[in-house]
Write a protein that holds these residues in place. Structure first.
Motif, short mmCIF file in Angstrom:
data_model
loop_
_atom_site.label_atom_id
_atom_site.label_comp_id
_atom_site.label_asym_id
_atom_site.label_seq_id
_atom_site.Cartn_x
_atom_site.Cartn_y
_atom_site.Cartn_z
N SER A 173 -7.02 4.13 -3.27
CA SER A 173 -8.24 4.19 -2.46
C SER A 173 -8.51 2.89 -1.73
O SER A 173 -9.07 2.90 -0.63
CB SER A 173 -9.44 4.53 -3.36
OG SER A 173 -9.25 5.75 -4.03
N ALA A 174 -8.14 1.78 -2.35
CA ALA A 174 -8.47 0.47 -1.77
C ALA A 174 -7.28 -0.48 -1.93
O ALA A 174 -7.33 -1.44 -2.70
CB ALA A 174 -9.71 -0.11 -2.45
N PRO A 175 -6.18 -0.21 -1.21
CA PRO A 175 -4.98 -1.04 -1.38
C PRO A 175 -5.22 -2.50 -1.05
O PRO A 175 -4.64 -3.39 -1.67
CB PRO A 175 -3.97 -0.39 -0.43
CG PRO A 175 -4.78 0.40 0.54
CD PRO A 175 -5.97 0.86 -0.22
N GLY A 176 -6.09 -2.77 -0.07
CA GLY A 176 -6.36 -4.15 0.30
C GLY A 176 -6.99 -4.94 -0.82
O GLY A 176 -6.75 -6.15 -0.96
N ASP A 177 -7.81 -4.27 -1.63
CA ASP A 177 -8.48 -4.95 -2.73
C ASP A 177 -7.51 -5.35 -3.83
O ASP A 177 -7.85 -6.20 -4.67
CB ASP A 177 -9.56 -4.05 -3.34
CG ASP A 177 -10.71 -3.78 -2.38
OD1 ASP A 177 -10.79 -4.47 -1.34
OD2 ASP A 177 -11.51 -2.87 -2.67
N ARG A 237 5.18 2.22 4.84
CA ARG A 237 4.02 1.59 4.23
C ARG A 237 2.71 2.17 4.76
O ARG A 237 1.66 2.01 4.13
CB ARG A 237 4.05 0.08 4.47
CG ARG A 237 5.16 -0.67 3.76
CD ARG A 237 4.88 -0.85 2.29
NE ARG A 237 3.70 -1.66 2.03
CZ ARG A 237 3.21 -1.92 0.82
NH1 ARG A 237 3.79 -1.41 -0.24
NH2 ARG A 237 2.14 -2.67 0.67
N GLU A 238 2.77 2.83 5.88
CA GLU A 238 1.55 3.43 6.44
C GLU A 238 1.15 4.70 5.69
O GLU A 238 0.01 5.14 5.79
CB GLU A 238 1.77 3.76 7.92
CG GLU A 238 2.07 2.55 8.79
CD GLU A 238 0.96 1.51 8.73
OE1 GLU A 238 -0.22 1.91 8.84
OE2 GLU A 238 1.27 0.31 8.54
N ASP A 239 2.07 5.28 4.94
CA ASP A 239 1.78 6.48 4.17
C ASP A 239 1.20 6.11 2.81
O ASP A 239 1.41 5.00 2.30
CB ASP A 239 3.05 7.31 3.99
CG ASP A 239 3.56 7.89 5.29
OD1 ASP A 239 2.96 8.85 5.78
OD2 ASP A 239 4.57 7.34 5.83
N GLU A 240 0.52 7.04 2.21
CA GLU A 240 -0.10 6.81 0.90
C GLU A 240 0.88 7.28 -0.18
O GLU A 240 0.84 8.41 -0.64
CB GLU A 240 -1.43 7.57 0.80
CG GLU A 240 -2.24 7.19 -0.43
CD GLU A 240 -3.63 7.80 -0.44
OE1 GLU A 240 -4.13 8.11 -1.53
OE2 GLU A 240 -4.20 7.99 0.66
N ILE A 241 1.74 6.35 -0.57
CA ILE A 241 2.82 6.66 -1.49
C ILE A 241 2.57 6.00 -2.84
O ILE A 241 2.23 4.82 -2.91
CB ILE A 241 4.17 6.16 -0.93
CG1 ILE A 241 4.47 6.78 0.44
CG2 ILE A 241 5.30 6.43 -1.93
CD1 ILE A 241 4.61 8.28 0.41
#
Length: 416
Positions: A368-372, A212-216
């Motif tokens: 770009s903004a997974p948290g959003d 999950r730390e990678d941008e997949i």
């Protein structure tokens, strides 16, 4: 209860119901299928049958599909007759309508109720045919599609009750069918298909697993083909990778064709699209995983920061709803079957199927903004639990419908 399942590809749509009934014990379960690699299942019988007839490749096009369905139906009926001679008599039969397998079973057991799975009515307009202008329908499509529906027209009379998993699928059928078809999805195992922050996917080329730390970002279909928007995904790919230099694409699917016309290119649509996007893609960050085991597929979705699901107006894939159950943030095509389960901005994000640049922009925004966008995945899972959970929502409806066709003494006890 004695239950006969009929589906050419065991266990298919009946996977969860079959397993649940098996776990309860006390039922005699027989599954009739064309599969040859039959599993040994304690407490049930899986029986292979062969089509009685297979049409020639150059058979008359308008009747070729019906000819194939009759061959399947007779093969299934003759196998059922053998089961009957061996002393098996079902209390109810559950089977898929689409390949003709149910057509003659009333000739073997006239008084046994049949519940038919009505998956899709072949449409010349409003469905998959002609939806994408890149693949225009032929002038003969209306005639060929209507001819293919001979099996649907025959089997609406054969069955005592029909089932469709979604309203979209039920509504592809004529209104005269609707009163006989109840709408209820097969069910999603939301208790098993869950988010997993610790998930890992080994990537040999990378030399380490991704997490999950990678941008997949991910794409999945049984086969990479236009019906599931593979060509649109591939055209969006260079834009996404250019904008997100650390992103990697994980792609699940085979290179064959499940629906529609096959690619003329050697290597199928994957090879065709690889040539089209060519040097615009950093292929070191694109991972074609092929067809993977179910557990591996789950891990891929669980590490995904953005999952892409595309389809023309056609049967909704299990993978879409399973990904929702696993809490994925999904960017999907704004088509009728998808809108039934995903609400834009609440449980996922919808884009125009035809606009690959809009698809790319939306995926880039999520990456770009997974948290959003994290709330979308949580809401998607909540939607699956609330409306489509197998044990609490779907199973009770299916059991009630089955029990309504048999004497109360033979009814299946409801869960809980």
């Amino acid at each position: 209860m004695n239950i006969l399942f009929v589906h050419q590809n065991f266990p298919a749509q009946y996977r969860e119901l079959f397993q649940w009934l098996l776990a309860q014990g006390g039922h005699e379960l027989v599954f009739l299928t064309q599969r040859k690699d039959l599993p040994e299942i304690r407490g049930a019988r899986v029986v292979s049958y062969a089509a009685h007839h297979v049409p020639a490749e150059d058979a008359y096009a308008p009747t070729k599909y019906w000819e194939e369905c009759v061959g399947n139906g007779l093969g299934a009926a003759f196998a059922a007759r053998t089961l009957s001679a061996q002393g098996f008599r079902p209390d109810v039969i559950l089977g898929h309508v689409g390949w003709g397998e149910l057509t003659f079973l009333k000739e073997v057991w006239p008084d046994v109720p049949i519940v038919g799975f009505f998956e899709y009515f072949f449409l010349a307009k409003g469905g998959s045919v002609g939806f994408d202008p890149e693949f225009p329908a032929s002038e003969h499509a209306p005639f060929l599609m209507h001819a293919r529906n001979a099996v649907n027209f025959a089997n609406i009379q054969t069955v005592d009750l029909g089932q469709s998993p979604t309203l979209f699928q039920r509504d592809t059928y004529p209104a005269s069918f609707h009163d006989k078809i109840y709408v209820q999805h097969d069910g999603i195992r939301t208790d098993r298909l869950v988010p997993n922050p610790a998930a890992q996917v080994p990537l040999g080329r990378l030399g380490r697993p991704v997490t999950r730390e990678d941008e997949i970002f991910t794409y999945m279909a049984r086969n990479m083909e236009p019906t599931r928007g593979f060509h649109k995904f591939m055209r969006a790919l260079p834009h996404i990778l250019d904008a997100r230099p650390n992103a990697r694409a994980l792609i699940i699917g085979g290179s064959e064709v499940s629906y529609g016309k096959a690619s003329a290119a050697q290597g199928g649509y994957r090879a065709e699209m690889e040539r089209e996007v060519g040097g615009r893609v950093d292929w070191s960050r694109v991972h074609f995983l092929g067809k993977v085991p179910y557990s591996a597929y789950q891990s891929v979705i669980q590490v995904s920061r953005c999952h892409i699901y595309l389809t023309v107006p056609f049967v909704l894939s299990w993978s879409c709803m399973e990904s929702m159950s696993m809490g994925a943030t999904i960017v999907a095509s704004d088509t009728a079957p998808v809108r039934e389960v995903i609400e834009h901005g609440k449980t996922g994000l919808l884009v125009d199927f035809h606009d690959h640049e809009a698809l790319a922009r939306q995926v880039i925004d999520v990456l770009s903004a997974p948290g959003d966008h994290a709330a979308l995945g949580r809401a998607a899972r909540a939607e699956m639990v609330e409306r489509y959970d197998f044990a609490t929502r779907c199973l009770p409806v299916h059991l009630a419908r089955i029990n309504g066709l048999v004497p109360s003494a033979r009814a299946i006890p409801l869960p809980g």
